[in-house]
Motif scaffolding. Structure first.
Motif, PDB file in Angstrom:
ATOM      1  N   GLN A  61      59.320   9.604  51.312  1.00  0.00           N
ATOM      2  CA  GLN A  61      58.229  10.354  51.939  1.00  0.00           C
ATOM      3  C   GLN A  61      57.088   9.425  52.328  1.00  0.00           C
ATOM      4  O   GLN A  61      56.304   9.014  51.484  1.00  0.00           O
ATOM      5  CB  GLN A  61      57.745  11.460  51.015  1.00  0.00           C
ATOM      6  CG  GLN A  61      58.812  12.516  50.831  1.00  0.00           C
ATOM      7  CD  GLN A  61      58.308  13.692  50.039  1.00  0.00           C
ATOM      8  OE1 GLN A  61      57.461  13.562  49.163  1.00  0.00           O
ATOM      9  NE2 GLN A  61      58.844  14.853  50.332  1.00  0.00           N
ATOM     10  N   THR A  85      61.745   8.173  45.423  1.00  0.00           N
ATOM     11  CA  THR A  85      60.959   9.317  45.855  1.00  0.00           C
ATOM     12  C   THR A  85      60.257   9.963  44.669  1.00  0.00           C
ATOM     13  O   THR A  85      60.765   9.943  43.556  1.00  0.00           O
ATOM     14  CB  THR A  85      61.835  10.362  46.584  1.00  0.00           C
ATOM     15  OG1 THR A  85      60.999  11.397  47.102  1.00  0.00           O
ATOM     16  CG2 THR A  85      62.877  10.964  45.669  1.00  0.00           C
ATOM     17  N   ALA A  86      59.100  10.516  44.950  1.00  0.00           N
ATOM     18  CA  ALA A  86      58.369  11.265  43.926  1.00  0.00           C
ATOM     19  C   ALA A  86      58.750  12.742  43.961  1.00  0.00           C
ATOM     20  O   ALA A  86      58.481  13.475  43.015  1.00  0.00           O
ATOM     21  CB  ALA A  86      56.861  11.117  44.133  1.00  0.00           C
ATOM     22  N   HIS A  87      59.356  13.180  45.049  1.00  0.00           N
ATOM     23  CA  HIS A  87      59.693  14.596  45.238  1.00  0.00           C
ATOM     24  C   HIS A  87      61.185  14.729  45.462  1.00  0.00           C
ATOM     25  O   HIS A  87      61.663  14.675  46.600  1.00  0.00           O
ATOM     26  CB  HIS A  87      58.925  15.169  46.433  1.00  0.00           C
ATOM     27  CG  HIS A  87      57.451  14.958  46.326  1.00  0.00           C
ATOM     28  ND1 HIS A  87      56.657  15.686  45.477  1.00  0.00           N
ATOM     29  CD2 HIS A  87      56.635  14.067  46.932  1.00  0.00           C
ATOM     30  CE1 HIS A  87      55.406  15.268  45.575  1.00  0.00           C
ATOM     31  NE2 HIS A  87      55.374  14.278  46.446  1.00  0.00           N
ATOM     32  N   ASP A  88      61.916  14.875  44.366  1.00  0.00           N
ATOM     33  CA  ASP A  88      63.366  14.948  44.445  1.00  0.00           C
ATOM     34  C   ASP A  88      63.781  16.228  45.165  1.00  0.00           C
ATOM     35  O   ASP A  88      63.285  17.304  44.885  1.00  0.00           O
ATOM     36  CB  ASP A  88      63.965  14.913  43.035  1.00  0.00           C
ATOM     37  CG  ASP A  88      65.434  14.618  43.038  1.00  0.00           C
ATOM     38  OD1 ASP A  88      65.972  14.214  44.095  1.00  0.00           O
ATOM     39  OD2 ASP A  88      66.068  14.785  41.977  1.00  0.00           O
ATOM     40  N   ASP A  89      64.671  16.084  46.113  1.00  0.00           N
ATOM     41  CA  ASP A  89      65.184  17.205  46.891  1.00  0.00           C
ATOM     42  C   ASP A  89      66.674  16.964  47.068  1.00  0.00           C
ATOM     43  O   ASP A  89      67.072  15.912  47.588  1.00  0.00           O
ATOM     44  CB  ASP A  89      64.449  17.247  48.241  1.00  0.00           C
ATOM     45  CG  ASP A  89      64.943  18.341  49.164  1.00  0.00           C
ATOM     46  OD1 ASP A  89      66.148  18.332  49.503  1.00  0.00           O
ATOM     47  OD2 ASP A  89      64.123  19.181  49.571  1.00  0.00           O
ATOM     48  N   ARG A 106      64.203   8.543  41.169  1.00  0.00           N
ATOM     49  CA  ARG A 106      63.057   9.436  41.225  1.00  0.00           C
ATOM     50  C   ARG A 106      61.883   8.800  40.492  1.00  0.00           C
ATOM     51  O   ARG A 106      62.033   8.289  39.384  1.00  0.00           O
ATOM     52  CB  ARG A 106      63.385  10.776  40.590  1.00  0.00           C
ATOM     53  CG  ARG A 106      62.223  11.717  40.697  1.00  0.00           C
ATOM     54  CD  ARG A 106      62.606  13.137  40.501  1.00  0.00           C
ATOM     55  NE  ARG A 106      61.391  13.929  40.684  1.00  0.00           N
ATOM     56  CZ  ARG A 106      61.195  15.090  40.147  1.00  0.00           C
ATOM     57  NH1 ARG A 106      62.133  15.638  39.414  1.00  0.00           N
ATOM     58  NH2 ARG A 106      60.068  15.727  40.352  1.00  0.00           N
TER      59      ARG A 106
END
Length: 128
Positions: A61, A85-89, A106
């Protein structure tokens, strides 16, 4: 761009995160360059000619060109991607892995996991 070197690029829009990763890699004897955007990294890569890095530690991101797009543009270059990433999706993780990411970490991640992934990409022996 098949003449990759044994160097690492760190691409993260958070300056402090990029520097922390660079320090972590340095502590393991691994040199790296830090870029604060996908655009800056791709521009430097285009100018690097045959001196491209072997590995990029790539934040997903970021404003502008995000990590998935950077990874897509690297396709066929021989540069291995370690995605952070800090926002795992789950969908993004699947995209990164389908595009050939060698690791997906993560934030906050275990430093030894990152070092291990980078050492594997660089074909360096594991540390004891």
């Amino acid at each position: 761009m098949n003449n990759v070197t044994r160097s690492v690029a760190v691409v993260d829009d958070e300056v402090s995160v990029g520097r922390a990763i660079q320090r972590l890699l340095r502590s393991a004897g691994i040199d790296s360059d830090v870029f604060t955007s996908g655009e800056a990294f791709l521009d430097a890569l285009a100018a690097a000619g045959p001196h491209a890095p072997s590995c990029v530690v790539l934040d997903i991101q970021m404003p502008g060109i995000n990590g998935i797009e950077v990874q897509r543009r690297l396709g066929g270059s021989g540069i291995q991607c370690i995605v952070t990433t800090a926002h795992d999706d789950a969908r993004v993780r699947e995209q990164a892995q389908a595009a050939g990411a060698v690791a997906y970490l993560r934030k906050p991640f275990d430093g030894s996991a990152l070092i291990g992934a980078v050492r594997e990409v660089l074909d360096m022996p594991p540390t004891a």
